[in-house]
Every structure is written in structure tokens, then in C-alpha cells.
Design a protein around this motif. Structure first.
Motif, PDB file in Angstrom:
ATOM      1  N   TYR A   1     -47.096  45.051  66.182  1.00 22.08           N
ATOM      2  CA  TYR A   1     -46.533  44.879  64.859  1.00 22.08           C
ATOM      3  C   TYR A   1     -45.521  43.742  64.868  1.00 22.08           C
ATOM      4  O   TYR A   1     -44.965  43.385  65.894  1.00 22.08           O
ATOM      5  CB  TYR A   1     -45.897  46.170  64.349  1.00 22.08           C
TER       6      TYR A   1
ATOM      7  N   TYR B   1     -36.590  38.231  55.881  1.00 18.11           N
ATOM      8  CA  TYR B   1     -37.640  37.592  56.674  1.00 18.11           C
ATOM      9  C   TYR B   1     -37.350  36.103  56.842  1.00 18.11           C
ATOM     10  O   TYR B   1     -36.646  35.495  56.025  1.00 18.11           O
ATOM     11  CB  TYR B   1     -39.004  37.757  56.001  1.00 18.11           C
TER      12      TYR B   1
ATOM     13  N   LYS C   1     -37.300  45.099  49.314  1.00 19.55           N
ATOM     14  CA  LYS C   1     -38.353  45.418  50.282  1.00 19.55           C
ATOM     15  C   LYS C   1     -38.637  44.252  51.225  1.00 19.55           C
ATOM     16  O   LYS C   1     -38.911  44.448  52.411  1.00 19.55           O
ATOM     17  CB  LYS C   1     -39.640  45.813  49.551  1.00 19.55           C
ATOM     18  N   PHE C   2     -38.559  43.028  50.722  1.00 20.65           N
ATOM     19  CA  PHE C   2     -38.925  41.860  51.528  1.00 20.65           C
ATOM     20  C   PHE C   2     -37.723  40.990  51.890  1.00 20.65           C
ATOM     21  O   PHE C   2     -37.842  39.786  52.075  1.00 20.65           O
ATOM     22  CB  PHE C   2     -39.987  41.041  50.789  1.00 20.65           C
TER      23      PHE C   2
ATOM     24  N   LYS D   1     -48.674  45.209  50.812  1.00 22.12           N
ATOM     25  CA  LYS D   1     -48.164  45.817  49.580  1.00 22.12           C
ATOM     26  C   LYS D   1     -49.044  45.449  48.389  1.00 22.12           C
ATOM     27  O   LYS D   1     -49.292  46.276  47.499  1.00 22.12           O
ATOM     28  CB  LYS D   1     -46.727  45.343  49.318  1.00 22.12           C
TER      29      LYS D   1
ATOM     30  N   GLY E   1     -44.981  38.067  59.764  1.00 25.24           N
ATOM     31  CA  GLY E   1     -44.609  39.415  59.342  1.00 25.24           C
ATOM     32  C   GLY E   1     -44.378  39.486  57.845  1.00 25.24           C
ATOM     33  O   GLY E   1     -44.771  40.461  57.188  1.00 25.24           O
TER      34      GLY E   1
ATOM     35  N   GLU F   1     -47.858  39.108  55.937  1.00 28.71           N
ATOM     36  CA  GLU F   1     -48.733  40.265  56.134  1.00 28.71           C
ATOM     37  C   GLU F   1     -48.162  41.522  55.463  1.00 28.71           C
ATOM     38  O   GLU F   1     -48.904  42.352  54.944  1.00 28.71           O
ATOM     39  CB  GLU F   1     -48.970  40.506  57.618  1.00 28.71           C
ATOM     40  N   ALA F   2     -46.839  41.645  55.482  1.00 29.82           N
ATOM     41  CA  ALA F   2     -46.212  42.780  54.789  1.00 29.82           C
ATOM     42  C   ALA F   2     -46.426  42.667  53.282  1.00 29.82           C
ATOM     43  O   ALA F   2     -46.718  43.659  52.596  1.00 29.82           O
ATOM     44  CB  ALA F   2     -44.721  42.832  55.116  1.00 29.82           C
TER      45      ALA F   2
END
Length: 222
Positions: free
Chosen positions: A69, A206, A202-203, A84, A76, A79-80
């Protein structure tokens, strides 16, 4: 009885390893070409206590059905976001007509140079290019807002560049501008009830430095 069986087992192991040692001792030059791991189930593990050089990839426990992961690296992030949006499915179309892994609308596709939705839906490589192009275009549109608002807190959420860009993917760069410049008073919610605030949280955090601001970013099949 159990004790006797255990003693016999231990004795057998002792004899086995003794014979093995003698066998190898008599022939110091072993022909390794006769040995192979073909067909064997091999498990490789990486210690979770040691950080990798770029801190971008971590490994979960061995003997599971999952892939490695990703942490807060760019892959990351994308892909996250894809998970979603669509569960990572390149070939899906939702009830509002949004397409592919990243759920693009047809008008957004036109802005980044894609005029054939069917071609887009059946071309994973083009979808990946579209994601990058749209991200770079949004980053250019929101460049001043990123500079001004990153690190501030709006509606209890710390603003980050990746949160801004994810929200722009959801709602469009214009809606994100309004949200930021009104300090959250002017919001946006999509057809499934997902809000800018939710995506900002949520994001968050990054690394999206890979994407460079590009006003004229386009996705092509070449």
C-alpha cells in the motif's frame, strides 16, 4: 508414550542433520546448478520498522492477499482518489454519466482535448493522461489560492495543496475558489452528497508536487 515419541523425533532430526553435514563435508564444491526454487512458494518480507529512502511505499504483513500500500506519495494520491471515485474501475459509467477510473464529465474531457468519450472509456492509458492534464490545469487555475490558503484552517479542516486539487477534481476549480475565498461559506455538494469540505479533509497531506501548473495541459493518445 508422548515423551517417547518426542525423544524418537528429536533423535531422528539429530541423525538427519548429522548425515546432511557429513554429506556436504565430503564434497566441498557443491554444484548449485542442480538446485532450484522453481515451483516453491516463497515469501519475502520487509521490516516495517525501517523507513524506505523516499518514505513513499510501505509493506503490509506477509501471507495476505493484498498488494503493497502507498502512503502520501503522488501515486498514493491518485489511486486513493480513483478508489473513491470509481473503485479504480477504468470501464465504469455512473448514473450521472461520469466516465472511467477518475469519473470525468464530458465537458471536462473537452477542455483537456478529448472529444470521443467512448475512446476515452476504453483506453486506460488515455485516462491516466487525462488525470494528469486535468490536475495540472486545475493547479494553474488555483495557483494563487494554493499559495494563499495552504496551512489555514477552514471549517475545521487544515487546507493542503492535495486537498485543494482533490476538491477541484470533484467540484471544478471555480467552485473551489469560491469555497476558499468565502472561507467555507459558499460550498458545493455533488449528486451523491459529497462535499468540497469532505474531499479537502479526506485527501489532505499528499505530495502533489509532481503535477506542475499548466494552463494549456492536454491529454492525447500519442
Amino acid at each position: 508414550m508422548i515423551k517417547n515419541i518426542a525423544s524418537f523425533f528429536a533423535l531422528s532430526l539429530t541423525i538427519y542433520y548429522s548425515l546432511l553435514f557429513v554429506s556436504f563435508s565430503k564434497d566441498e564444491s557443491i554444484d548449485l546448478s542442480k538446485y532450484s526454487t522453481k515451483g516453491m512458494m516463497l515469501n519475502y518480507t520487509v521490516s516495517q520498522g525501517e523507513d524506505l529512502a523516499d518514505n513513499s511505499v510501505s509493506f503490509i504483513e506477509p501471507n495476505t492477499a493484498y498488494s503493497p500500500y502507498l502512503n502520501k506519495c503522488f501515486i498514493g494520491f491518485k489511486e486513493a482518489l480513483a478508489f473513491k471515485e470509481s473503485g479504480g474501475d477504468y470501464f465504469t459509467v455512473n448514473t450521472f454519466g461520469y466516465l472511467g477510473k477518475y469519473q470525468f464529465g464530458k465537458e471536462t474531457l473537452k477542455m483537456i482535448g478529448i472529444n470521443n468519450p467512448n475512446l476515452f472509456l476504453n483506453n486506460p492509458e488515455l485516462q491516466e493522461k487525462a488525470f494528469i492534464a486535468n490536475l495540472e490545469r486545475n493547479k494553474w487555475i488555483l495557483r494563487r489560492d494554493i499559495k494563499q490558503f495552504v496551512g489555514k484552517r477552514i471549517n475545521g479542516v487544515v487546507v493542503t495543496e492535495s486537498g485543494i486539487l482533490a476538491a477541484a477534481h470533484l467540484a471544478g476549480a471555480g467552485s473551489v475558489k469560491k469555497y476558499l475565498r468565502s472561507y467555507g461559506a459558499v460550498g458545493f455538494t455533488d449528486g451523491y452528497g459529497t462535499s468540497i469540505q469532505y474531499y479537502m479533509k479526506k485527501f489532505s497531506g499528499y505530495d502533489t508536487s509532481f503535477a506542475k501548473p499548466n494552463r494549456f495541459a492536454k491529454a492525447t493518445t500519442i
